[in-house]
Design an enzyme around this catalytic site. Structure first.
Site, PDB file in Angstrom:
ATOM      1  N   ASP A  98       0.822  -1.207   0.000  1.00  0.00           N
ATOM      2  CA  ASP A  98       0.000   0.000   0.000  1.00  0.00           C
ATOM      3  C   ASP A  98       0.859   1.262   0.000  1.00  0.00           C
ATOM      4  O   ASP A  98       1.496   1.577   1.000  1.00  0.00           O
ATOM      5  CB  ASP A  98      -0.906  -0.032   1.242  1.00  0.00           C
ATOM      6  N   ASP A 286      -2.420   5.328  -5.208  1.00  0.00           N
ATOM      7  CA  ASP A 286      -2.534   4.416  -4.068  1.00  0.00           C
ATOM      8  C   ASP A 286      -2.696   2.972  -4.533  1.00  0.00           C
ATOM      9  O   ASP A 286      -3.754   2.575  -5.017  1.00  0.00           O
ATOM     10  CB  ASP A 286      -3.727   4.845  -3.215  1.00  0.00           C
TER      11      ASP A 286
END
EC number: 3.4.23.15
Length: 400
Positions: A98, A286
């Site tokens: 992430d 992201d």
């Protein structure tokens, strides 16, 4: 200049035109899994009601008043995970890589029995690791869908064949939603040190410190093959970008906020008309997010242009028959338009051939973190993405 110096200089110039030495890359193979949202739908959960509940929760968390960074991802739609090892001998965990966060955490054997989500995941057991070092500092990480709590520990962590000594989180409080139905165990943040809770040095920074990578970059590829979408995943390459995954050249955009994978966007257009963000806005790239999200008011305008129906603030649908006629959407980054067709942003549900969900969601994040757009896997599948720490920039190239 001595002959050896001349030869060295010529060799240095020539490396710019040589293909990447892919043998030197460290690779993390990714698997694609059904998202929590998909699993909930299969179980008949009212997603509109759930979206409303999480919207209210987002407001009550008071993001702007937190001293800790806020992770923008709620993991409801996350689909890609890779495996890492923690400890000696290594205990294997499935984690989300992430870029929206910077901490590594996994569930602990010390997780409270009150948190049933822990029971279905792999749990780190410090008693089974000869390289474990106690820390004990408590931490809390806030997400769009709640928070995880636990304490810090130190152990050896192996990622892509590279082993580092790492401080990470042992989670003892894991929310039922979304983690009860999540196919992954934890999260490995690929963000910057400034984003890390507890002042922890991120895994990738420890890898960079070892100087084992050719370049201070990592790149992310998500497969676009829809024939066997749950059987294919992708790959994270540490140390460069693999030409087999992209075509044409990379186009780079400098990060706009130090210590974050955030860049500036100069417009969102439908067909040839700029509808949103004409004066500029912030966008986070992201890898932990699956969809594209933006402020709810902006998303509503965009959905009106597409003729989509709002089920909840984070879900829009169209009649599947409309898909061939839906317009392209372009995101303007660094003077270049990155265009998604309806085939890129419409999700075809194997259980419903009438209503198709759009991979575009509304998400309001208040200042100082927001307002911000998020480009997740929907965007990265179309554009192979390179995260360059040395030059503080993000590169995009059309994926193969």
């Amino acid at each position: 200049m001595p002959l050896w110096g001349l030869l060295l200089a010529l060799w240095g110039c020539s490396t710019f035109s040589l293909p990447a030495d892919t043998a030197a890359f460290r690779r993390i193979f990714l698997k694609k899994m059904p998202s929590v949202r998909e699993s909930l739908k299969e179980r008949g959960v009212d997603m509109a009601q759930l979206g409303a509940e999480w919207s209210q929760l987002t407001k009550t968390l008071s993001f702007g008043n937190r001293t800790s960074p806020v992770v923008l991802t709620n993991y409801l739609d996350t689909q890609y995970y890779g495996e890492i090892g923690i400890g000696t001998p290594p205990q294997t965990f499935k984690v989300i890589f992430d870029t929206g966060s910077a901490n590594l955490w996994v569930p602990s054997t010390k997780c409270s029995p009150l948190y049933t989500a822990c029971e279905i995941h792999s749990l780190y057991d410090s008693l089974e690791s000869s390289s474990y070092v106690e820390n004990g500092t408590e931490f809390t990480i806030y997400y769009g869908s709640g928070k995880v709590k636990g304490f810090l520990s130190q152990d050896l962590v192996t990622v892509g064949g590279i082993t580092v000594t790492q401080t990470f989180g042992e989670v003892t409080e894991l929310p039922l939603r979304p983690f009860m139905l999540a196919k992954f165990d934890g999260v490995l943040g690929m963000g910057f040190p400034a984003q890390a809770v507890g002042g922890v040095t991120p895994v990738f920074d420890h890898i960079l410190a070892q100087r084992v990578l050719t370049e201070d970059v990592f790149s992310v590829y998500y497969s676009r093959d829809s024939k066997n979408s749950h059987l294919l995943g992708g790959e994270i390459v540490l140390g460069g970008s693999d030409p087999q995954y992209y075509q044409e050249n990379f186009h780079y955009v400098s990060i706009s906020k130090p210590g974050s994978w955030q860049i500036r966007m100069k417009g969102v257009s439908v067909r040839s008309t700029t509808l949103l963000c004409e004066e500029g806005c912030m966008v986070v790239v992201d890898t932990g997010a699956s969809y594209i999200s933006g402020p709810t008011s902006s998303l509503r305008l965009l959905m009106e242009a597409l003729g989509a129906k709002e089920l909840s603030i984070d879900e829009y649908v169209v009649n599947c028959n409309q898909m061939p006629t839906l317009p392209d959407i372009s995101f303007h980054l660094g003077g270049k338009a990155y265009t998604l067709t309806s085939a890129d942003y419409v999700l075809q549900d194997p259980y419903n051939n009438i209503s198709c969900t759009l991979a575009l969601h509304g998400m309001d994040i208040p200042p100082p973190t927001g307002p911000v757009w998020v480009l997740g896997a929907t965007f990265i599948r179309k554009f192979y993405t390179e995260f360059d720490r040395r030059n503080n920039r993000i590169g995009f190239a059309l994926a193969r």
